[in-house]
Design a protein around this motif. Structure first.
Motif, PDB file in Angstrom:
ATOM      1  N   ALA A  21       0.836  -1.208   0.000  1.00  0.00           N
ATOM      2  CA  ALA A  21       0.000   0.000   0.000  1.00  0.00           C
ATOM      3  C   ALA A  21       0.868   1.254   0.000  1.00  0.00           C
ATOM      4  CB  ALA A  21      -0.936  -0.003   1.203  1.00  0.00           C
ATOM      5  N   VAL A  22       1.917   1.261   0.819  1.00  0.00           N
ATOM      6  CA  VAL A  22       2.816   2.414   0.870  1.00  0.00           C
ATOM      7  C   VAL A  22       3.542   2.569  -0.464  1.00  0.00           C
ATOM      8  CG1 VAL A  22       4.840   3.404   2.003  1.00  0.00           C
ATOM      9  CG2 VAL A  22       3.079   2.273   3.377  1.00  0.00           C
ATOM     10  N   GLU A  23       4.053   1.487  -1.004  1.00  0.00           N
ATOM     11  CA  GLU A  23       4.755   1.530  -2.293  1.00  0.00           C
ATOM     12  C   GLU A  23       3.822   2.014  -3.407  1.00  0.00           C
ATOM     13  OE1 GLU A  23       6.524  -2.298  -3.050  1.00  0.00           O
ATOM     14  OE2 GLU A  23       7.593  -2.256  -1.148  1.00  0.00           O
ATOM     15  N   VAL A  30      -2.589   9.396  -7.124  1.00  0.00           N
ATOM     16  CA  VAL A  30      -3.952   9.227  -6.623  1.00  0.00           C
ATOM     17  C   VAL A  30      -4.310  10.368  -5.669  1.00  0.00           C
ATOM     18  CG1 VAL A  30      -3.946   6.716  -6.839  1.00  0.00           C
ATOM     19  CG2 VAL A  30      -3.191   7.742  -4.716  1.00  0.00           C
ATOM     20  N   ASP A  31      -5.596  10.542  -5.431  1.00  0.00           N
ATOM     21  CA  ASP A  31      -6.087  11.553  -4.494  1.00  0.00           C
ATOM     22  C   ASP A  31      -6.432  10.963  -3.142  1.00  0.00           C
ATOM     23  OD1 ASP A  31      -6.079  13.642  -6.452  1.00  0.00           O
ATOM     24  OD2 ASP A  31      -7.888  12.746  -7.294  1.00  0.00           O
ATOM     25  N   LEU A  32      -6.800   9.672  -3.144  1.00  0.00           N
ATOM     26  CA  LEU A  32      -7.304   9.035  -1.935  1.00  0.00           C
ATOM     27  C   LEU A  32      -6.857   7.585  -1.868  1.00  0.00           C
ATOM     28  CD1 LEU A  32      -9.351   9.028   0.531  1.00  0.00           C
ATOM     29  CD2 LEU A  32     -11.038   8.187  -1.115  1.00  0.00           C
ATOM     30  N   VAL A  33      -6.455   7.165  -0.674  1.00  0.00           N
ATOM     31  CA  VAL A  33      -6.171   5.761  -0.397  1.00  0.00           C
ATOM     32  C   VAL A  33      -7.220   5.282   0.602  1.00  0.00           C
ATOM     33  CG1 VAL A  33      -4.562   4.151   0.716  1.00  0.00           C
ATOM     34  CG2 VAL A  33      -3.685   5.946  -0.790  1.00  0.00           C
ATOM     35  N   VAL A  34      -7.878   4.191   0.296  1.00  0.00           N
ATOM     36  CA  VAL A  34      -8.794   3.560   1.243  1.00  0.00           C
ATOM     37  C   VAL A  34      -7.996   2.452   1.915  1.00  0.00           C
ATOM     38  CG1 VAL A  34     -10.958   2.312   1.550  1.00  0.00           C
ATOM     39  CG2 VAL A  34     -10.783   4.094  -0.207  1.00  0.00           C
ATOM     40  N   THR A  48      -0.421   3.971   7.131  1.00  0.00           N
ATOM     41  CA  THR A  48      -0.937   5.336   7.101  1.00  0.00           C
ATOM     42  C   THR A  48       0.077   6.311   7.688  1.00  0.00           C
ATOM     43  OG1 THR A  48      -3.221   4.565   7.227  1.00  0.00           O
ATOM     44  CG2 THR A  48      -2.813   6.850   7.880  1.00  0.00           C
ATOM     45  N   ARG A  49       0.739   5.923   8.778  1.00  0.00           N
ATOM     46  CA  ARG A  49       1.783   6.774   9.362  1.00  0.00           C
ATOM     47  C   ARG A  49       2.892   7.050   8.351  1.00  0.00           C
ATOM     48  NH1 ARG A  49       1.575   3.419  14.483  1.00  0.00           N
ATOM     49  NH2 ARG A  49       0.291   4.665  15.861  1.00  0.00           N
ATOM     50  N   ARG A  50       3.304   6.023   7.627  1.00  0.00           N
ATOM     51  CA  ARG A  50       4.388   6.189   6.653  1.00  0.00           C
ATOM     52  C   ARG A  50       3.965   7.077   5.488  1.00  0.00           C
ATOM     53  NH1 ARG A  50       7.532   0.336   6.587  1.00  0.00           N
ATOM     54  NH2 ARG A  50       7.718   0.215   8.843  1.00  0.00           N
ATOM     55  N   LEU A  60      -2.045  13.714  -0.279  1.00  0.00           N
ATOM     56  CA  LEU A  60      -2.797  12.463  -0.365  1.00  0.00           C
ATOM     57  C   LEU A  60      -3.657  12.274   0.877  1.00  0.00           C
ATOM     58  CD1 LEU A  60      -3.340   9.797  -1.851  1.00  0.00           C
ATOM     59  CD2 LEU A  60      -1.337   8.857  -0.698  1.00  0.00           C
ATOM     60  N   LYS A  61      -4.907  11.949   0.667  1.00  0.00           N
ATOM     61  CA  LYS A  61      -5.831  11.673   1.774  1.00  0.00           C
ATOM     62  C   LYS A  61      -5.911  10.168   1.986  1.00  0.00           C
ATOM     63  CE  LYS A  61      -7.197  15.987   1.910  1.00  0.00           C
ATOM     64  NZ  LYS A  61      -6.057  16.748   1.524  1.00  0.00           N
ATOM     65  N   VAL A  62      -6.065   9.765   3.256  1.00  0.00           N
ATOM     66  CA  VAL A  62      -6.216   8.350   3.594  1.00  0.00           C
ATOM     67  C   VAL A  62      -7.516   8.185   4.369  1.00  0.00           C
ATOM     68  CG1 VAL A  62      -5.226   6.373   4.813  1.00  0.00           C
ATOM     69  CG2 VAL A  62      -3.711   8.026   3.695  1.00  0.00           C
ATOM     70  N   LEU A  63      -8.369   7.323   3.868  1.00  0.00           N
ATOM     71  CA  LEU A  63      -9.616   6.969   4.541  1.00  0.00           C
ATOM     72  C   LEU A  63      -9.420   5.577   5.119  1.00  0.00           C
ATOM     73  CD1 LEU A  63     -12.647   7.375   5.163  1.00  0.00           C
ATOM     74  CD2 LEU A  63     -13.114   6.381   2.918  1.00  0.00           C
TER      75      LEU A  63
END
Length: 73
Positions: A21-23, A30-34, A48-50, A60-63
């Protein structure tokens, strides 16, 4: 399915674990990571921390979604 059903959204990648996911976040525009909290190798919280600590991903937003029934998470 939910994301793909929206006309203004599309899935551009899918990771099998937190490291992927981080890679993927670093390699795809992208605009958003779920993010799911429960993932192998590196959980979604650390992934998410990374992502949040990476200056190149500042916009980048993370949901975060999960099926945990623990309020702590």
């Amino acid at each position: 399915m939910l994301v793909e059903s929206a006309r203004d959204m599309r899935v551009v990648g899918q990771a099998g674990n937190g490291r992927e996911a981080v890679e993927l976040a670093r390699s795809v525009d992208v605009d958003l990571v779920v993010m799911d909290i429960r993932m192998p190798e590196l959980d979604g919280i650390e992934a998410t921390r990374r992502i949040a600590a990476d200056p190149e991903l500042a916009d980048l937003k993370v949901l975060v979604l999960t099926t945990y029934d623990t309020d702590e998470y």
